[in-house]
Design a protein around this motif. Structure first.
Motif, short mmCIF file in Angstrom:
data_model
loop_
_atom_site.label_atom_id
_atom_site.label_comp_id
_atom_site.label_asym_id
_atom_site.label_seq_id
_atom_site.Cartn_x
_atom_site.Cartn_y
_atom_site.Cartn_z
N ASP A 26 0.80 -1.23 0.00
CA ASP A 26 0.00 0.00 0.00
C ASP A 26 0.83 1.29 0.00
N VAL A 27 2.13 1.20 0.21
CA VAL A 27 2.97 2.39 0.36
C VAL A 27 4.13 2.35 -0.62
N MET A 28 4.30 3.47 -1.32
CA MET A 28 5.46 3.60 -2.21
C MET A 28 6.26 4.84 -1.78
N HIS A 127 -5.43 -0.69 -0.25
CA HIS A 127 -6.08 -1.71 -1.10
C HIS A 127 -7.58 -1.84 -0.80
N GLN A 128 -8.00 -1.30 0.38
CA GLN A 128 -9.42 -1.39 0.74
C GLN A 128 -10.28 -0.43 -0.10
N VAL A 129 -9.66 0.67 -0.65
CA VAL A 129 -10.41 1.66 -1.42
C VAL A 129 -9.85 1.67 -2.84
N ASP A 130 -10.58 1.07 -3.75
CA ASP A 130 -10.09 0.94 -5.12
C ASP A 130 -9.96 2.31 -5.80
N GLY A 131 -8.78 2.61 -6.38
CA GLY A 131 -8.56 3.85 -7.12
C GLY A 131 -8.11 5.03 -6.28
#
Length: 197
Positions: A26-28, A127-131
């Motif tokens: 989830d993190v970049m 990843h829980q909230v698409d987009g």
């Protein structure tokens, strides 16, 4: 990296490096370091010269000048010197129009601009909230030898207030009255410009 060869400035290599890292899905984390190079344009180097009647304040003027009475001014103007404004009359106030045309425009002695830039940022994409992606970035750019416009006030202040002798060569004065007869304020290379956000 990019290699360039200029007939007027020689060869130069500028490089850029970037990194992206995902400690979790989830993190970049991302960052960039880069160098830049901008050669003066043909117009910057060899364009036309322009004459104009500019507004300026003579630093040696006894009423409005910020260097009046200094040894530099006393060497160039007579006691009680007043700036000559449009029409040949004493300047009625600061920033008065010149009585003679000044010269501005291109400068064949310009150097290229070089720069360095840094960026650093974090992107969160749950990843829980698409987009959905939320980013926070920091950046910093520093340009060396920046090509900038000049002005009569800057030329005169550099000469009389900052003691830069080469700037004093950009204008001439009447040997008797002290009035400015010619002044050139072409574009020039400035020390640096830096910004961040």
């Amino acid at each position: 990296s990019r290699y360039s060869n200029y007939s007027t400035f020689g060869a130069v290599t500028r490089s850029k490096a970037s990194v992206e890292w995902r400690p979790i899905d989830d993190v970049m984390v991302r960052g960039t370091w880069g160098q830049g190079f901008r050669a003066p344009t043909i117009s910057d180097l060899y364009g036309p010269q322009n004459q104009s009647f500019e507004n300026y304040t003579d630093p040696c003027d006894v009423q409005f000048g910020s260097a009046s009475g200094t040894s530099a001014c006393l060497a160039d103007v007579p006691p009680g010197f007043r700036q000559e404004a449009s029409g040949g009359l004493p300047a009625p106030g600061p920033n008065s129009q010149s009585n003679v045309p000044f010269l501005s425009g291109s400068n064949p002695d310009l150097d290229p601009e070089t720069s360095r830039n840094l960026t650093f940022g974090v992107v969160y994409s749950p990843h829980q909230v698409d987009g959905l992606s939320v980013a926070l970035d920091w950046w910093k750019v520093r340009v060396e030898s920046a090509i900038v416009s000049d002005s009569p006030n800057t030329v005169l202040a550099d000469c009389y207030l900052r003691g830069e002798a080469e700037r004093c060569a950009q204008f001439t004065r009447d040997p008797v009255t002290g009035a400015i007869q010619t002044l050139s304020f072409n574009i020039k290379n400035f020390g640096y410009v830096e910004t961040a956000g």
